[in-house]
Design a protein around this motif. Structure first.
Motif, PDB file in Angstrom:
ATOM      1  N   ILE A  14       0.758  -1.325   0.004  1.00 54.49           N
ATOM      2  CA  ILE A  14      -0.149  -0.115   0.023  1.00 54.49           C
ATOM      3  C   ILE A  14       1.033   1.226  -0.093  1.00 54.49           C
ATOM      4  CG2 ILE A  14      -1.781  -1.193   1.099  1.00 54.49           C
ATOM      5  CD1 ILE A  14      -1.035   0.558   3.651  1.00 54.49           C
ATOM      6  N   ALA A  15       0.346   2.165  -0.681  1.00 57.65           N
ATOM      7  CA  ALA A  15       0.782   3.456  -0.474  1.00 57.65           C
ATOM      8  C   ALA A  15      -0.293   4.608  -0.099  1.00 57.65           C
ATOM      9  CB  ALA A  15       1.635   4.036  -1.798  1.00 57.65           C
ATOM     10  N   TYR A  16       0.141   5.548   0.556  1.00 60.24           N
ATOM     11  CA  TYR A  16      -1.117   6.579   1.266  1.00 60.24           C
ATOM     12  C   TYR A  16      -0.572   8.136   0.879  1.00 60.24           C
ATOM     13  CZ  TYR A  16      -4.444   8.635   4.645  1.00 60.24           C
ATOM     14  OH  TYR A  16      -5.369   9.230   5.245  1.00 60.24           O
ATOM     15  N   PHE A  17      -1.451   8.866  -0.020  1.00 56.98           N
ATOM     16  CA  PHE A  17      -1.069  10.341  -0.362  1.00 56.98           C
ATOM     17  C   PHE A  17      -2.429  11.060  -0.167  1.00 56.98           C
ATOM     18  CE2 PHE A  17      -2.522   9.339  -4.588  1.00 56.98           C
ATOM     19  CZ  PHE A  17      -3.182  10.380  -5.075  1.00 56.98           C
ATOM     20  N   GLU A  18      -2.083  12.421   0.051  1.00 60.96           N
ATOM     21  CA  GLU A  18      -3.194  13.439   0.171  1.00 60.96           C
ATOM     22  C   GLU A  18      -3.102  14.289  -1.146  1.00 60.96           C
ATOM     23  OE1 GLU A  18      -3.293  13.006   5.065  1.00 60.96           O
ATOM     24  OE2 GLU A  18      -1.917  14.442   4.171  1.00 60.96           O
ATOM     25  N   TRP A  19      -4.187  14.912  -1.361  1.00 53.42           N
ATOM     26  CA  TRP A  19      -4.299  15.653  -2.616  1.00 53.42           C
ATOM     27  C   TRP A  19      -5.449  16.651  -2.451  1.00 53.42           C
ATOM     28  CZ3 TRP A  19      -9.202  15.665  -4.802  1.00 53.42           C
ATOM     29  CH2 TRP A  19      -9.785  14.385  -4.547  1.00 53.42           C
ATOM     30  N   SER A  20      -5.163  17.649  -3.284  1.00 50.71           N
ATOM     31  CA  SER A  20      -6.327  18.471  -3.614  1.00 50.71           C
ATOM     32  C   SER A  20      -6.301  19.216  -4.760  1.00 50.71           C
ATOM     33  CB  SER A  20      -6.219  19.742  -2.339  1.00 50.71           C
ATOM     34  OG  SER A  20      -4.763  20.511  -2.332  1.00 50.71           O
ATOM     35  N   SER A  21      -5.956  20.571  -4.852  1.00 51.26           N
ATOM     36  CA  SER A  21      -5.873  21.144  -6.206  1.00 51.26           C
ATOM     37  C   SER A  21      -4.459  20.658  -6.873  1.00 51.26           C
ATOM     38  CB  SER A  21      -5.661  22.669  -6.200  1.00 51.26           C
ATOM     39  OG  SER A  21      -4.759  23.152  -5.248  1.00 51.26           O
ATOM     40  N   PRO A  22      -4.325  20.822  -8.217  1.00 44.04           N
ATOM     41  CA  PRO A  22      -3.295  20.295  -8.863  1.00 44.04           C
ATOM     42  C   PRO A  22      -1.854  20.988  -8.498  1.00 44.04           C
ATOM     43  CG  PRO A  22      -4.947  21.241 -10.416  1.00 44.04           C
ATOM     44  CD  PRO A  22      -5.435  21.588  -9.082  1.00 44.04           C
ATOM     45  N   GLY A  23      -0.877  20.001  -8.225  1.00 48.77           N
ATOM     46  CA  GLY A  23       0.423  20.626  -7.769  1.00 48.77           C
ATOM     47  C   GLY A  23       0.319  20.510  -6.218  1.00 48.77           C
ATOM     48  N   HIS A  24      -0.642  19.955  -5.480  1.00 47.45           N
ATOM     49  CA  HIS A  24      -0.786  19.786  -4.057  1.00 47.45           C
ATOM     50  C   HIS A  24      -0.954  18.547  -3.814  1.00 47.45           C
ATOM     51  CE1 HIS A  24      -1.443  24.265  -4.790  1.00 47.45           C
ATOM     52  NE2 HIS A  24      -0.675  24.303  -3.329  1.00 47.45           N
ATOM     53  N   SER A  25      -0.002  17.775  -3.527  1.00 44.33           N
ATOM     54  CA  SER A  25      -0.192  16.470  -3.145  1.00 44.33           C
ATOM     55  C   SER A  25       1.051  15.933  -2.003  1.00 44.33           C
ATOM     56  CB  SER A  25      -0.096  15.355  -4.167  1.00 44.33           C
ATOM     57  OG  SER A  25       1.363  15.564  -4.993  1.00 44.33           O
ATOM     58  N   ARG A  26       0.803  15.282  -1.358  1.00 42.93           N
ATOM     59  CA  ARG A  26       1.737  14.639  -0.187  1.00 42.93           C
ATOM     60  C   ARG A  26       1.638  13.207   0.213  1.00 42.93           C
ATOM     61  NH1 ARG A  26       2.287  14.768   5.643  1.00 42.93           N
ATOM     62  NH2 ARG A  26       0.001  15.046   5.758  1.00 42.93           N
ATOM     63  N   VAL A  27       2.761  12.568  -0.141  1.00 44.61           N
ATOM     64  CA  VAL A  27       2.933  11.147   0.083  1.00 44.61           C
ATOM     65  C   VAL A  27       3.133  10.981   1.831  1.00 44.61           C
ATOM     66  CG1 VAL A  27       3.909   8.900  -0.053  1.00 44.61           C
ATOM     67  CG2 VAL A  27       3.459  10.631  -2.121  1.00 44.61           C
ATOM     68  N   VAL A  28       2.196  10.485   2.346  1.00 49.98           N
ATOM     69  CA  VAL A  28       2.208  10.160   3.926  1.00 49.98           C
ATOM     70  C   VAL A  28       2.814   8.980   4.163  1.00 49.98           C
ATOM     71  CG1 VAL A  28       0.987   9.703   5.892  1.00 49.98           C
ATOM     72  CG2 VAL A  28       0.197  11.502   4.411  1.00 49.98           C
ATOM     73  N   LEU A  29       2.606   7.849   3.232  1.00 51.02           N
ATOM     74  CA  LEU A  29       3.066   6.670   3.482  1.00 51.02           C
ATOM     75  C   LEU A  29       3.524   5.931   2.315  1.00 51.02           C
ATOM     76  CD1 LEU A  29       3.532   3.839   5.308  1.00 51.02           C
ATOM     77  CD2 LEU A  29       1.410   3.078   4.343  1.00 51.02           C
ATOM     78  N   PRO A  30       4.997   6.119   1.960  1.00 53.71           N
ATOM     79  CA  PRO A  30       5.468   5.302   0.814  1.00 53.71           C
ATOM     80  C   PRO A  30       5.122   3.808   0.605  1.00 53.71           C
ATOM     81  CG  PRO A  30       7.323   5.468   1.964  1.00 53.71           C
ATOM     82  CD  PRO A  30       6.226   6.346   2.737  1.00 53.71           C
TER      83      PRO A  30
END
Length: 289
Positions: free
Chosen positions: A119-135
């Motif tokens: 599994i991998a877990y990332f957070e997202w919103s508008s384009p260019g705004h994303s953050r991987v919490v768990l690779p």
């Protein structure tokens, strides 16, 4: 009451059994289509490169080189746009952590052929705004699940710092999820982008090209639609996701009936996603053509 689950219209049929796919992997002959949409190629290429750069810069990690194969690779794409308040953020973050460590999920993983998922877990919103919490992280039992859940619980979005996150770009969420699956360092017979969101695509590029591109690669897009208090009962979010977002083999969207039902609905959803046994997947699901 458990959340309702909707099957995608025209979802791709399963072309081969897991054993056949596993043999193809061993022979190095398993391939998937790479058809890409021609809609706005220059704009899409520009945004995609920006997305890749932002993702790499915001995370600063390299994929883990797992040697073992897994049954299923799942990317959790979790909405942290400006509409996600602390209450909903807690629901998503703690809901995923609780579902991953549930007996039902651990049992579903153990029943599979390899007995491991990644599994991998990332957070997202508008384009260019994303953050991987768990690779990419392998889960082969309860200890692994607890370790992954701990990272999600501690590092996931709290919903307090929402300034600058802007809109909800489901297309970007699919693109980032596809990129992570492209970079998956192992082999998996089933690859899933699992979207959790409380709104429709209202920022960035249209969803359809991103959706078609992911499905053409053999990826399945599932979703959990979080209803808002002012949701139009005649146009529920789940219907939008079923029509415009989900796709691929056995794709579905599930909707919790309320905050107390989110963990139950998510756990039920994950059991379906991580199970390679289609007969088990069908048990007890409420489906809609």
């Amino acid at each position: 009451m458990l959340g309702s689950m909707h099957r995608g219209v025209g979802a791709l049929s399963v072309a081969a059994s897991f054993r056949e796919q596993a043999c193809a992997i061993c022979r190095g002959t398993l391939t998937s289509a790479t058809e890409r949409s021609a809609e706005g190629p220059a704009k899409r290429a520009s945004l995609f490169l920006a997305l890749v750069g932002t993702l790499a810069a915001s995370v600063g990690w390299a994929p883990r080189a797992w040697a073992a194969n897994v049954d299923v690779a799942v990317v959790f794409a979790v909405d942290f746009s400006s509409s996600i308040d602390p209450k909903v953020a807690d629901l998503q973050r703690e809901g995923h952590a609780a579902a991953l460590t549930s007996p039902e999920i651990i049992a579903a993983i153990a029943r599979n052929y390899v007995g491991c998922i990644s599994i991998a877990y990332f957070e997202w919103s508008s384009p260019g705004h994303s953050r991987v919490v768990l690779p990419w992280t392998n889960i082969c039992g309860l200890e692994d699940a607890r370790a992954a859940a701990s990272v999600i619980s501690k590092k996931g979005d709290t919903g307090f710092a929402r300034r600058g996150r802007s809109g909800t770009s489901v297309s970007s969420a699919i693109d980032v999820g596809s990129l992570l699956l492209d970079q998956f360092p192992g082999t998996a017979a089933k690859k899933v982008i699992d979207i959790s969101a409380n709104g429709e695509n209202n920022d960035g590029l249209p969803v359809q090209p991103s959706r078609l591109n992911a499905v053409a690669k053999g990826y399945t897009i599932n979703a959990i639609a979080i209803p808002t208090q002012d949701e139009d009962p005649d146009q529920p979010l789940a219907s939008y996701f079923a029509k415009s977002v989900i796709g691929g083999s056995q794709a579905f969207v599930i909707t919790p009936k309320g905050p107390s039902d989110y963990v139950t609905a998510l756990r039920r959803k994950l059991v379906t996603e991580v199970s390679m046994d289609v007969s088990r997947q069908a048990d007890g699901l409420s489906t809609q053509p």
